[in-house]
Design a protein around this motif. Structure first.
Motif, PDB file in Angstrom:
ATOM      1  N   ASP A  41      -6.433  59.932  63.988  1.00 23.40           N
ATOM      2  CA  ASP A  41      -7.861  59.047  63.648  1.00 23.40           C
ATOM      3  C   ASP A  41      -8.770  59.243  62.517  1.00 23.40           C
ATOM      4  O   ASP A  41      -9.471  58.652  62.014  1.00 23.40           O
ATOM      5  CB  ASP A  41      -8.558  59.038  64.980  1.00 23.40           C
ATOM      6  CG  ASP A  41      -9.371  60.258  65.595  1.00 23.40           C
ATOM      7  OD1 ASP A  41      -8.870  61.277  64.822  1.00 23.40           O
ATOM      8  OD2 ASP A  41      -9.999  60.182  66.579  1.00 23.40           O
ATOM      9  N   THR A  42      -8.472  60.477  61.788  1.00 23.48           N
ATOM     10  CA  THR A  42      -8.983  60.814  60.728  1.00 23.48           C
ATOM     11  C   THR A  42      -8.268  60.752  59.294  1.00 23.48           C
ATOM     12  O   THR A  42      -8.396  61.326  58.475  1.00 23.48           O
ATOM     13  CB  THR A  42      -9.764  62.418  60.484  1.00 23.48           C
ATOM     14  OG1 THR A  42      -8.721  63.132  60.921  1.00 23.48           O
ATOM     15  CG2 THR A  42     -10.731  62.357  61.654  1.00 23.48           C
ATOM     16  N   SER A  43      -7.397  59.839  59.739  1.00 23.69           N
ATOM     17  CA  SER A  43      -6.200  59.644  58.709  1.00 23.69           C
ATOM     18  C   SER A  43      -5.455  60.837  58.084  1.00 23.69           C
ATOM     19  O   SER A  43      -4.943  60.911  56.850  1.00 23.69           O
ATOM     20  CB  SER A  43      -7.062  58.953  57.587  1.00 23.69           C
ATOM     21  OG  SER A  43      -7.525  57.839  57.873  1.00 23.69           O
ATOM     22  N   VAL A  44      -5.092  61.717  58.834  1.00 23.60           N
ATOM     23  CA  VAL A  44      -4.423  63.022  58.631  1.00 23.60           C
ATOM     24  C   VAL A  44      -3.035  62.677  59.124  1.00 23.60           C
ATOM     25  O   VAL A  44      -2.682  62.567  60.061  1.00 23.60           O
ATOM     26  CB  VAL A  44      -4.934  64.266  59.066  1.00 23.60           C
ATOM     27  CG1 VAL A  44      -3.950  65.574  58.815  1.00 23.60           C
ATOM     28  CG2 VAL A  44      -6.294  64.483  58.640  1.00 23.60           C
ATOM     29  N   PRO A  45      -1.874  62.713  58.109  1.00 23.19           N
ATOM     30  CA  PRO A  45      -0.683  62.354  58.480  1.00 23.19           C
ATOM     31  C   PRO A  45       0.123  63.463  59.452  1.00 23.19           C
ATOM     32  O   PRO A  45      -0.201  64.690  59.322  1.00 23.19           O
ATOM     33  CB  PRO A  45       0.019  62.269  57.155  1.00 23.19           C
ATOM     34  CG  PRO A  45      -0.742  62.309  56.083  1.00 23.19           C
ATOM     35  CD  PRO A  45      -2.126  62.722  56.899  1.00 23.19           C
ATOM     36  N   ILE A  46       0.819  63.046  60.456  1.00 22.54           N
ATOM     37  CA  ILE A  46       1.361  64.105  61.388  1.00 22.54           C
ATOM     38  C   ILE A  46       2.614  63.947  61.640  1.00 22.54           C
ATOM     39  O   ILE A  46       3.294  64.985  62.308  1.00 22.54           O
ATOM     40  CB  ILE A  46       0.541  64.074  62.790  1.00 22.54           C
ATOM     41  CG1 ILE A  46       0.493  62.738  63.100  1.00 22.54           C
ATOM     42  CG2 ILE A  46      -0.870  64.715  62.479  1.00 22.54           C
ATOM     43  CD1 ILE A  46      -0.124  62.679  64.803  1.00 22.54           C
ATOM     44  N   GLY A  47       3.169  62.836  61.233  1.00 21.21           N
ATOM     45  CA  GLY A  47       4.751  62.567  61.478  1.00 21.21           C
ATOM     46  C   GLY A  47       5.401  61.257  60.415  1.00 21.21           C
ATOM     47  O   GLY A  47       4.452  60.647  60.204  1.00 21.21           O
ATOM     48  N   ALA A  48       6.578  61.204  60.453  1.00 16.63           N
ATOM     49  CA  ALA A  48       7.139  60.167  59.814  1.00 16.63           C
ATOM     50  C   ALA A  48       8.420  59.776  60.444  1.00 16.63           C
ATOM     51  O   ALA A  48       9.335  60.698  60.793  1.00 16.63           O
ATOM     52  CB  ALA A  48       7.268  60.483  58.286  1.00 16.63           C
ATOM     53  N   VAL A  49       8.739  58.520  60.190  1.00 15.61           N
ATOM     54  CA  VAL A  49      10.248  58.023  60.428  1.00 15.61           C
ATOM     55  C   VAL A  49      10.832  57.159  59.268  1.00 15.61           C
ATOM     56  O   VAL A  49       9.953  56.326  58.818  1.00 15.61           O
ATOM     57  CB  VAL A  49      10.319  57.359  61.786  1.00 15.61           C
ATOM     58  CG1 VAL A  49       9.532  56.129  61.856  1.00 15.61           C
ATOM     59  CG2 VAL A  49      12.041  57.109  62.298  1.00 15.61           C
ATOM     60  N   ALA A  50      11.927  57.124  58.914  1.00 13.07           N
ATOM     61  CA  ALA A  50      12.691  56.245  58.086  1.00 13.07           C
ATOM     62  C   ALA A  50      13.591  55.417  58.587  1.00 13.07           C
ATOM     63  O   ALA A  50      14.380  56.004  59.356  1.00 13.07           O
ATOM     64  CB  ALA A  50      13.032  56.963  56.603  1.00 13.07           C
ATOM     65  N   VAL A  51      13.542  54.165  58.336  1.00 14.46           N
ATOM     66  CA  VAL A  51      14.608  53.387  58.900  1.00 14.46           C
ATOM     67  C   VAL A  51      15.060  52.271  57.955  1.00 14.46           C
ATOM     68  O   VAL A  51      14.278  51.889  57.082  1.00 14.46           O
ATOM     69  CB  VAL A  51      14.154  52.717  60.192  1.00 14.46           C
ATOM     70  CG1 VAL A  51      12.919  51.812  59.989  1.00 14.46           C
ATOM     71  CG2 VAL A  51      15.282  51.666  60.937  1.00 14.46           C
ATOM     72  N   ALA A  52      16.292  52.097  57.818  1.00 13.23           N
ATOM     73  CA  ALA A  52      17.028  51.045  56.916  1.00 13.23           C
ATOM     74  C   ALA A  52      17.988  50.199  57.478  1.00 13.23           C
ATOM     75  O   ALA A  52      18.789  50.821  58.604  1.00 13.23           O
ATOM     76  CB  ALA A  52      17.391  51.916  55.578  1.00 13.23           C
ATOM     77  N   PRO A  53      18.303  48.954  57.002  1.00 13.69           N
ATOM     78  CA  PRO A  53      19.413  48.181  57.550  1.00 13.69           C
ATOM     79  C   PRO A  53      20.668  48.999  57.010  1.00 13.69           C
ATOM     80  O   PRO A  53      20.698  49.534  55.830  1.00 13.69           O
ATOM     81  CB  PRO A  53      19.174  46.864  56.817  1.00 13.69           C
ATOM     82  CG  PRO A  53      18.235  47.132  55.861  1.00 13.69           C
ATOM     83  CD  PRO A  53      17.315  48.389  55.950  1.00 13.69           C
ATOM     84  N   GLY A  54      21.785  48.989  57.876  1.00 13.52           N
ATOM     85  CA  GLY A  54      23.099  49.329  57.609  1.00 13.52           C
ATOM     86  C   GLY A  54      23.974  48.863  57.718  1.00 13.52           C
ATOM     87  O   GLY A  54      24.054  47.592  58.547  1.00 13.52           O
ATOM     88  N   GLN A  55      25.420  49.435  57.639  1.00 11.08           N
ATOM     89  CA  GLN A  55      26.586  48.998  58.382  1.00 11.08           C
ATOM     90  C   GLN A  55      27.285  50.134  58.959  1.00 11.08           C
ATOM     91  O   GLN A  55      27.424  51.131  58.223  1.00 11.08           O
ATOM     92  CB  GLN A  55      27.278  48.120  57.306  1.00 11.08           C
ATOM     93  CG  GLN A  55      28.369  47.131  57.871  1.00 11.08           C
ATOM     94  CD  GLN A  55      28.757  46.264  56.602  1.00 11.08           C
ATOM     95  OE1 GLN A  55      29.036  46.746  55.644  1.00 11.08           O
ATOM     96  NE2 GLN A  55      28.797  45.045  56.930  1.00 11.08           N
ATOM     97  N   HIS A  56      27.968  50.030  60.018  1.00 10.66           N
ATOM     98  CA  HIS A  56      28.569  51.174  60.661  1.00 10.66           C
ATOM     99  C   HIS A  56      29.922  50.882  60.015  1.00 10.66           C
ATOM    100  O   HIS A  56      30.090  49.827  59.282  1.00 10.66           O
ATOM    101  CB  HIS A  56      28.982  50.844  62.240  1.00 10.66           C
ATOM    102  CG  HIS A  56      29.730  51.928  62.716  1.00 10.66           C
ATOM    103  ND1 HIS A  56      31.192  51.691  63.160  1.00 10.66           N
ATOM    104  CD2 HIS A  56      29.412  53.124  63.199  1.00 10.66           C
ATOM    105  CE1 HIS A  56      31.391  52.713  63.594  1.00 10.66           C
ATOM    106  NE2 HIS A  56      30.435  53.676  63.970  1.00 10.66           N
ATOM    107  N   PHE A  57      30.568  52.069  59.895  1.00  7.52           N
ATOM    108  CA  PHE A  57      31.994  52.075  59.045  1.00  7.52           C
ATOM    109  C   PHE A  57      32.990  50.894  59.765  1.00  7.52           C
ATOM    110  O   PHE A  57      33.996  50.552  58.803  1.00  7.52           O
ATOM    111  CB  PHE A  57      32.555  53.351  59.032  1.00  7.52           C
ATOM    112  CG  PHE A  57      33.148  54.062  60.246  1.00  7.52           C
ATOM    113  CD1 PHE A  57      34.304  53.610  60.844  1.00  7.52           C
ATOM    114  CD2 PHE A  57      32.178  55.021  61.000  1.00  7.52           C
ATOM    115  CE1 PHE A  57      34.596  54.319  62.036  1.00  7.52           C
ATOM    116  CE2 PHE A  57      32.776  55.711  61.974  1.00  7.52           C
ATOM    117  CZ  PHE A  57      33.876  55.105  62.698  1.00  7.52           C
ATOM    118  N   THR A  58      32.859  50.514  60.856  1.00  2.20           N
ATOM    119  CA  THR A  58      33.740  49.368  61.262  1.00  2.20           C
ATOM    120  C   THR A  58      33.315  48.196  60.798  1.00  2.20           C
ATOM    121  O   THR A  58      33.835  46.989  60.933  1.00  2.20           O
ATOM    122  CB  THR A  58      33.371  49.346  62.977  1.00  2.20           C
ATOM    123  OG1 THR A  58      32.223  49.123  63.297  1.00  2.20           O
ATOM    124  CG2 THR A  58      33.894  50.651  63.394  1.00  2.20           C
TER     125      THR A  58
END
Length: 172
Positions: free
Chosen positions: A81-98
């Motif tokens: 709540d004091t704007s200190v970062p504590i974690g992150a996640v990255a997500v992107a569209p993609g394609q399975h090898f199938t």
């Protein structure tokens, strides 16, 4: 999204109330993402270099942020709540090898002192919501086979093992 969690001592008494929220990553988050990189080396095979893995994770995180700036991915930051970062996640569209469409969680990490507080769960929910909004019928990720805490966490959120990568040294 805002969440509040309380920690507890050995007697089960609440010791502290912590609050945090999830936001999109933006300018100025590079240093924090770099700070998270060593958390992504947890659970790598003992014959791999933790230093090399950390350097690779640092590059992945910064690449994720760059792709997010251009709309090719999303990085969410959990912050206090004091704007200190504590974690992150990255997500992107993609394609399975199938060839089937799916989203991919590239990296998810939370500062050690915030583990077990629900931050990771909120980050994964944000990634899943983003994937749904972008038409992905499925989401996938990879983690180290020796990272038992992560494997338990992901299984608890409905993730199932799909592939296994095997390795053998050839210089013996």
């Amino acid at each position: 999204m805002t969440n509040n969690t309380g920690g507890s001592d050995d007697a089960g008494q609440v010791t502290e109330r912590r609050s945090w929220s999830i936001r999109w990553a933006g300018p100025g988050d590079e240093a924090f993402l770099e700070r998270l990189a060593p958390r992504l080396a947890i659970g790598i095979a003992p014959w791999r270099s933790a230093e090399a893995m950390t350097a690779t994770a640092r590059r992945w995180l910064l690449d994720d942020l760059e792709r997010a700036r251009h709309g090719g991915a999303m990085v969410f930051i959990a912050q206090t709540d004091t704007s200190v970062p504590i974690g992150a996640v990255a997500v992107a569209p993609g394609q399975h090898f199938t060839g089937t469409l799916e989203a991919t969680i590239g990296e998810l990490a939370v500062l050690e002192e915030w583990e077990g507080q629900g931050v990771g769960a909120a980050l994964i929910a944000a990634a899943e919501d983003w994937a749904r909004e972008h038409g992905a019928p499925r989401i996938s990720l990879a983690t180290g086979v020796a990272n038992s805490r992560a494997l338990t966490f992901y299984a608890g959120h409905g993730y199932q093992q799909e592939d296994v990568r095997l390795s053998k040294p050839l210089s013996e």
